[in-house]
Scaffold this active site. Structure first.
Site, short mmCIF file in Angstrom:
data_model
loop_
_atom_site.label_atom_id
_atom_site.label_comp_id
_atom_site.label_asym_id
_atom_site.label_seq_id
_atom_site.Cartn_x
_atom_site.Cartn_y
_atom_site.Cartn_z
N TYR A 1 2.62 -6.28 26.03
CA TYR A 1 2.25 -7.46 26.83
C TYR A 1 2.73 -7.35 28.28
O TYR A 1 1.92 -7.44 29.21
CB TYR A 1 2.77 -8.71 26.12
CG TYR A 1 2.38 -10.00 26.80
CD1 TYR A 1 1.07 -10.46 26.78
CD2 TYR A 1 3.34 -10.75 27.48
CE1 TYR A 1 0.71 -11.63 27.41
CE2 TYR A 1 2.98 -11.93 28.12
CZ TYR A 1 1.67 -12.37 28.08
OH TYR A 1 1.33 -13.54 28.71
N ASN B 1 -8.67 -15.23 32.21
CA ASN B 1 -7.52 -15.89 31.58
C ASN B 1 -7.29 -15.45 30.14
O ASN B 1 -6.16 -15.48 29.67
CB ASN B 1 -7.76 -17.41 31.64
CG ASN B 1 -6.90 -18.16 30.65
OD1 ASN B 1 -5.71 -18.36 30.88
ND2 ASN B 1 -7.48 -18.55 29.52
N LYS C 1 0.56 -6.98 31.92
CA LYS C 1 0.68 -7.90 33.05
C LYS C 1 1.14 -7.18 34.33
O LYS C 1 0.74 -7.57 35.43
CB LYS C 1 1.60 -9.07 32.69
CG LYS C 1 1.07 -9.92 31.51
CD LYS C 1 -0.33 -10.49 31.76
CE LYS C 1 -0.78 -11.44 30.67
NZ LYS C 1 -2.12 -11.97 30.90
#
Ligand code: NAD
Length: 250
Positions: free
Chosen positions: A158, A93, A162
């Site tokens: 970012y 996470n 992902k």
């Protein structure tokens, strides 16, 4: 309440606040023993104390391996297996973001994002997979994002990280299925944590106004998805990137 993770042992990176802390708490409420990882021993310890104050029965401890260092992660996982006899669930996470435009984007910021958001998830998977195989199975959960579907108009590192997480999730799911190791990801939408309060207000408002369910998500919304995917309720689900984003389409 039915305890969905009774007897399970879990490790959650970035477990000191936000989505990670909510996930740790939800796993504990559901009967798991949890090792939470923080970036510093003090923040890990503070999170443990907070949880213990909520319920002294919680079986939780905190560690702070450097997630950029494979050897530290492998050692941490070996220690967990030695202490508990197994490690059933790993939640990757911990993550960071940067919303700079490409014209100002510092290459070292790009490197930092990839190192934590992508490499650390590979490192924990690499280190835990042999143990999970040996013990007859396990669950690896990654944290993607709604931006892994649409990209985003600034801060290219970012979404890049992902999209990579989605690829890692689907590939490892295929590779590890024969060893009864399920690999899934949760792709949160805009979720009310420190990461979101750090976004420029204009960007936050623009994203929020486009959410059909009419609100941004809570850390608990995301923790619930991790709980489901970690539990035996999801025993026939692997290779999925579960969007938990109120049907956002930004
Ligand atoms: P947060 O900033 O509130 O918490 C981040 C966690 O990561 C903290 O526990 C922190 O200790 C840990 N961390 C940060 N840098 C670290 C480092 N270098 N080494 C070890 N640990 C480190 O973040 P959050 O909003 O709860 O996000 C958690 C995850 O959810 C991230 O992967 C993020 O990309 C993803 N996500 C968040 C949102 C959102 O809107 N909040 C949306 C989509 C995806």
């Amino acid at each position: 309440m039915m305890k969905l993770l009774k007897g399970k042992v879990a490790m959650v990176t970035g477990g000191t606040r936000g989505i990670g802390l909510a996930t740790v708490r939800t796993f504990l409420e559901n009967g798991a023993s949890v090792v939470l990882c923080g970036s510093k021993p003090q923040t890990a310890e503070k999170a443990v104390q907070t949880l213990k104050a909520e319920n002294p029965e919680y079986d939780v401890c905190g560690i702070s391996p450097n997630l950029s260092n494979y050897q530290e992660i492998e050692n941490a996982i070996k220690d967990i297996v030695q202490k508990y006899g197994k490690l059933d669930i790993v939640v990757n996470n911990a993550g960071i973001s940067c919303s700079d435009k490409i014209y100002n984007y510092k290459p070292e910021d790009f490197d930092k994002i990839i190192k934590l958001n992508v490499n650390a998830s590979f490192y924990t998977s690499r280190a835990v997979a042999p143990f999970m195989k040996e013990q007859g199975g396990g669950v690896i959960l990654n944290t993607s994002s709604m931006v892994s579907v649409y990209g985003q108009p600034s801060g290219v590192g970012y979404p890049t990280s992902k999209f990579a997480i989605n690829g890692m999730t689907k590939s490892l799911a295929r590779e590890l299925a024969k060893d009864n190791i399920r690999v899934n990801a949760v792709a949160p939408g805009v979720t009310d944590t420190d990461m979101v309060s750090a976004l420029p207000a204009q960007l936050r408002e623009r994203i929020t106004s486009s959410i059909p369910l009419g609100r941004i998500g809570t850390p608990q919304d995301i923790a619930n998805a991790f709980l489901f995917l970690a539990s035996d309720l999801a025993s026939y689900i692997t290779g999925v990137v579960l969007q938990v984003d109120g049907c956002a389409m930004t």
